[in-house]
Design a protein around this motif. Structure first.
Motif, PDB file in Angstrom:
ATOM      1  N   ASP A 152      46.721  36.391  22.173  1.00 11.02           N
ATOM      2  CA  ASP A 152      45.699  35.477  21.623  1.00 11.02           C
ATOM      3  C   ASP A 152      44.543  35.273  22.602  1.00 11.02           C
ATOM      4  N   GLU A 153      44.081  36.360  23.214  1.00 15.35           N
ATOM      5  CA  GLU A 153      43.031  36.254  24.225  1.00 15.35           C
ATOM      6  C   GLU A 153      41.777  35.573  23.679  1.00 15.35           C
ATOM      7  N   MET A 154      41.330  35.965  22.478  1.00 14.67           N
ATOM      8  CA  MET A 154      40.106  35.401  21.923  1.00 14.67           C
ATOM      9  C   MET A 154      40.287  33.942  21.520  1.00 14.67           C
ATOM     10  N   LYS A 155      41.530  33.514  21.374  1.00 13.80           N
ATOM     11  CA  LYS A 155      41.794  32.129  21.008  1.00 13.80           C
ATOM     12  C   LYS A 155      41.749  31.214  22.224  1.00 13.80           C
ATOM     13  N   ILE A 156      42.322  31.656  23.346  1.00 20.24           N
ATOM     14  CA  ILE A 156      42.460  30.763  24.495  1.00 20.24           C
ATOM     15  C   ILE A 156      41.383  30.977  25.546  1.00 20.24           C
ATOM     16  N   MET A 157      40.626  32.089  25.466  1.00 17.24           N
ATOM     17  CA  MET A 157      39.640  32.391  26.489  1.00 17.24           C
ATOM     18  C   MET A 157      38.232  32.428  25.906  1.00 17.24           C
ATOM     19  N   VAL A 158      37.252  32.247  26.762  1.00 18.43           N
ATOM     20  CA  VAL A 158      35.861  32.131  26.332  1.00 18.43           C
ATOM     21  C   VAL A 158      35.312  33.512  25.983  1.00 18.43           C
ATOM     22  N   ALA A 159      34.877  33.671  24.740  1.00 20.78           N
ATOM     23  CA  ALA A 159      34.272  34.939  24.330  1.00 20.78           C
ATOM     24  C   ALA A 159      32.900  35.092  24.984  1.00 20.78           C
ATOM     25  N   ASN A 160      32.374  36.312  24.946  1.00 20.07           N
ATOM     26  CA  ASN A 160      31.042  36.592  25.499  1.00 20.07           C
ATOM     27  C   ASN A 160      30.971  36.329  26.996  1.00 20.07           C
ATOM     28  N   LEU A 215      40.170  37.315  35.224  1.00 18.39           N
ATOM     29  CA  LEU A 215      40.204  37.289  33.769  1.00 18.39           C
ATOM     30  C   LEU A 215      39.111  36.360  33.264  1.00 18.39           C
ATOM     31  N   ARG A 216      38.863  36.393  31.966  1.00 12.85           N
ATOM     32  CA  ARG A 216      37.880  35.484  31.379  1.00 12.85           C
ATOM     33  C   ARG A 216      38.290  34.031  31.637  1.00 12.85           C
ATOM     34  N   PRO A 217      37.339  33.095  31.675  1.00  8.71           N
ATOM     35  CA  PRO A 217      37.711  31.681  31.804  1.00  8.71           C
ATOM     36  C   PRO A 217      38.416  31.176  30.550  1.00  8.71           C
ATOM     37  N   VAL A 218      39.340  30.248  30.731  1.00  8.09           N
ATOM     38  CA  VAL A 218      40.040  29.661  29.588  1.00  8.09           C
ATOM     39  C   VAL A 218      39.169  28.571  28.961  1.00  8.09           C
ATOM     40  N   LYS A 219      39.400  28.318  27.671  1.00 11.24           N
ATOM     41  CA  LYS A 219      38.583  27.333  26.950  1.00 11.24           C
ATOM     42  C   LYS A 219      38.975  25.895  27.290  1.00 11.24           C
TER      43      LYS A 219
END
Length: 683
Positions: A347-355, A383-387
């Motif tokens: 669920d990367e796109m769910k928990i992490m900031v897109a773009n 990794l991408r930042p979490v939301k």
């Protein structure tokens, strides 16, 4: 019979699944119901049919469970069964509601395109796993993703008016997913910067992807959905074993929470600095722990004799920085993790900031820590930042790279080692502080806005804007020498310059320059020291080409003599030009296009050779450069000595070489001192 499922680092997956009892499988589906429900909706578009889908899939998993092999992950195995059942049920094409328009558009796609989108963006599986499930080659993955989103955009009614350049459209997905190699990424961003068609095309496609991701994130499962499914399988459940399993799982989770609570609360305050100075050998991680920005985790997983330990995680609005250790328990090899190949985040796109894009971190074999033991490598990955402020990253590693050296101390032939390492990594996002600078200066005749300063735990960021009003000269990038804040100097991250995708003020093109962290939270001023600027100069020239002539032939441009070495026509036409004289050369690389008699329908493939020259005149082969050498070079310049183009088509005849201009570097020795104004603290 009890089958042990190798998912020890995933608390959602039961540690044991009974072949005789179906309840454990129902529980597993309940924990994963959101992503599987969205996946089913993209196929079927009807809740009643999705209930039937879940019911059949649960029965099929229960039936096939004794055949399950540990060579694949349990979730991927279940997913393959789920997709097969999806294909057996008829699709409902009656979706009309506006909130379901994306799913309606999905159902109009071809099966493989639809499945690739839903697997990678709804279910969150990696490209490699999706390719394996759908039985397609790795080369087809990008094509399916790109064509799928193009058709999805068209199906949503906004894809007719965007026409980007065909040769760069092929790079859209790799660019958006940060999979382009650095030279190709620079070339792509330079093209995008100048090409409005590609800008609009890429922005529209990215908007479609983001809308798609946001739709999935806000997509909710009806409250009674799983209850309806449970009702259909309740007659096959054993109530006594259900209660016993539930008590055990609650006990395990409670014990884990208790242990985590004790560990996080024990070492705080002044004792942490003393404690970590004595017990943490990784100097960089030690500082983060002493600043109370992270904690030790000690998560471990072993596969094929390779043990991976997640030591700690430091998270903020910039990135999620993970420190890890890899041990070869069978031999004297060192391995590293490549975030672009072999890792998957549930669920990367769910928990992490897109773009957003993770920071590039090259392997560091020169550190004292990595020279200490031949079979252990200490590394870090971004990794991408979490939301959210609190999150759990479910990290699945399928591949690591074996590090090898040649005689010149560069890394060659890094051999992949496959395995299966799974982790549940708890993350607490730390706060950052933003300061407005809002100072406009002039560099090389171009207006530059020094916009704002961001003080974050994992780095220091200076955001600046470029207003390129001179068509004959444009600043493409600024390189900074360092920043000084509260009498502390922050050195620049050589791999940290990035373009700001969300542009609030269209007068400026915004960029971010990354520097090392200073662990400061308050400041009244900042000193900005400039190093160099990378410029694009407009200087048009057209050179006629004729494959029937004898080559090489030369022409004069920007004070240099350039040789056209080869002009060939045919199904794959080729044009090669070169200039090996770099002393006092005005340009570093040429911006050009090959015009053919057939027009713009042909695709082009560009390549180059070159050397890197530092400020002292020392030369390095561009293809043999290593990250360590690059980091110690003083103000390097990248000179292209050979530039070549292949034009693909049925029959291609090169007509002319059109040069638009060139790129060059100008050294700076400027310093400005700016007052700060607090924008937001604790963002």
């Amino acid at each position: 019979m009890i089958l042990i499922i190798p998912e020890k680092n995933n608390p959602i997956l039961p540690l044991t699944i009974s072949v005789k009892e179906i309840k454990s499988i129902v529980n597993w589906f309940e924990h994963h119901q959101r992503s599987f429900y969205a996946l089913g909706w993209s196929y079927l578009g009807n809740q009643g049919k999705i209930e039937e889908l879940f019911y059949r899939a649960i029965l099929q998993v229960h039936k096939e469970l004794p055949k399950f092999k540990n060579s694949t992950s349990f979730e991927m195995w279940v997913l393959s069964i789920f997709i097969q059942v999806c294909r057996e049920l008829p699709i409902d094409n009656s979706l009309k509601a506006s909130e379901e328009s994306i799913f309606h558009a999905l159902q109009q796609l071809k099966e493989q395109e639809r499945e690739m989108l839903v697997l990678t963006y709804i279910k969150g599986v990696s490209r490699e796993e999706a390719a394996q499930l759908l039985q397609v080659s790795p080369e087809q993955i990008k094509e399916l993703l790109f064509s799928g989103f193009q058709l999805l955009r068209k199906g949503l009614g906004n894809g007719e008016c965007y026409q980007g350049c065909k040769e760069y459209q092929k790079l859209y997905m790799d660019y958006l997913e940060r999979k382009l190699e650095r030279p190709r990424k620079i070339d792509f961003e330079m093209h995008i910067y100048h090409c409005h068609n590609c800008q609009d095309d890429l922005a529209s496609l990215q908007e479609t992807i983001l809308n798609f991701s946001e739709t999935i994130e806000t997509f909710n499962v009806p409250a009674d959905f799983m209850e309806n499914v449970k009702e259909r399988v309740s007659q096959r459940e054993n109530l006594l074993k259900q209660k016993k399993t539930k008590r055990k799982r609650i006990g395990l989770i409670s014990a884990s929470v208790l242990v985590l609570f004790i560990c996080t609360g024990f070492f705080t305050g002044i004792f942490s600095k003393i404690y970590y100075s004595l017990t943490e050998e990784n100097k960089e991680l030690r500082v983060f722990l002493q600043e109370d920005l992270g904690e030790r985790l000690g998560l471990e997983a072993k596969s094929n004799g390779v043990k991976i330990k997640i030591k700690s995680v430091i998270a903020d609005e910039i990135q999620t920085l993970i420190f890890y250790e890899i041990e070869d328990t069978n031999d004297n090899n060192q391995y590293m993790i490549n975030i672009d190949d072999g890792i998957f985040i549930e669920d990367e796109m769910k928990i992490m900031v897109a773009n957003t894009y993770p920071m590039y971190i090259p392997p560091d074999m020169e550190s004292d820590l990595n020279k200490k033991e031949k079979n252990i490598y200490h590394g870090k990955m971004s990794l991408r930042p979490v939301k959210e402020n609190e999150a759990t990253i479910q990290l699945n590693i399928k591949k690591v790279l074996k590090l090898k050296r040649n005689s010149s101390d560069s890394y060659v032939n890094m051999v992949p080692e496959e395995g299966d390492w799974k982790f549940d990594i708890p993350v607490t996002k730390k706060t950052s502080v933003e300061y407005a600078l809002d100072e406009e200066v002039e560099i090389e005749g171009t207006a530059v806005l020094i916009d704002k300063l961001i003080l974050a735990p994992t780095g220091t960021i200076l955001q600046y804007g470029l207003k390129n009003e001179q068509p004959e000269k444009r600043i493409e990038m600024i390189n900074f020498k360092n920043l000084e804040i509260n009498n502390k100097v922050a050195e620049p991250d050589l791999y940290g310059n990035s373009y700001v995708h969300a542009q609030n003020d269209l007068r400026w093109s915004k960029f971010q320059a990354h520097f090392e962290p200073l662990f400061e939270k308050e400041t009244n001023e900042v000193k900005v020291r400039f190093d160099s600027v990378y410029l694009s100069i407009v200087d048009n020239k057209t050179i006629d080409l004729n494959a029937s002539k004898e080559y090489p032939q030369t022409f004069e441009y920007a004070g240099s003599t350039i040789s056209i070495d080869k002009v060939e026509m045919g199904q794959s036409a080729t044009v090669v030009f070169s200039n090996h004289e770099i002393k006092n050369r005005a340009y570093e690389s040429l911006h050009y296009n090959i015009v053919t008699e057939e027009g713009d329908d042909s695709s082009m493939e560009m390549d180059h050779e070159g050397i890197i020259v530092d400020k002292n005149g020392k030369e390095y082969d561009m293809k043999k450069i290593t990250p360590k050498i690059y980091e110690v070079m003083e103000q390097p310049r990248h000179f292209f000595t050979v530039q070549s183009t292949k034009i693909h088509g049925k029959k291609v005849t090169p007509k002319s070489l059109e040069i638009y201009g060139y790129s060059t570097t100008e050294y700076l020795n400027d310093e400005i001192e700016l007052q700060t104004e607090l924008i937001e603290a604790g963002t």
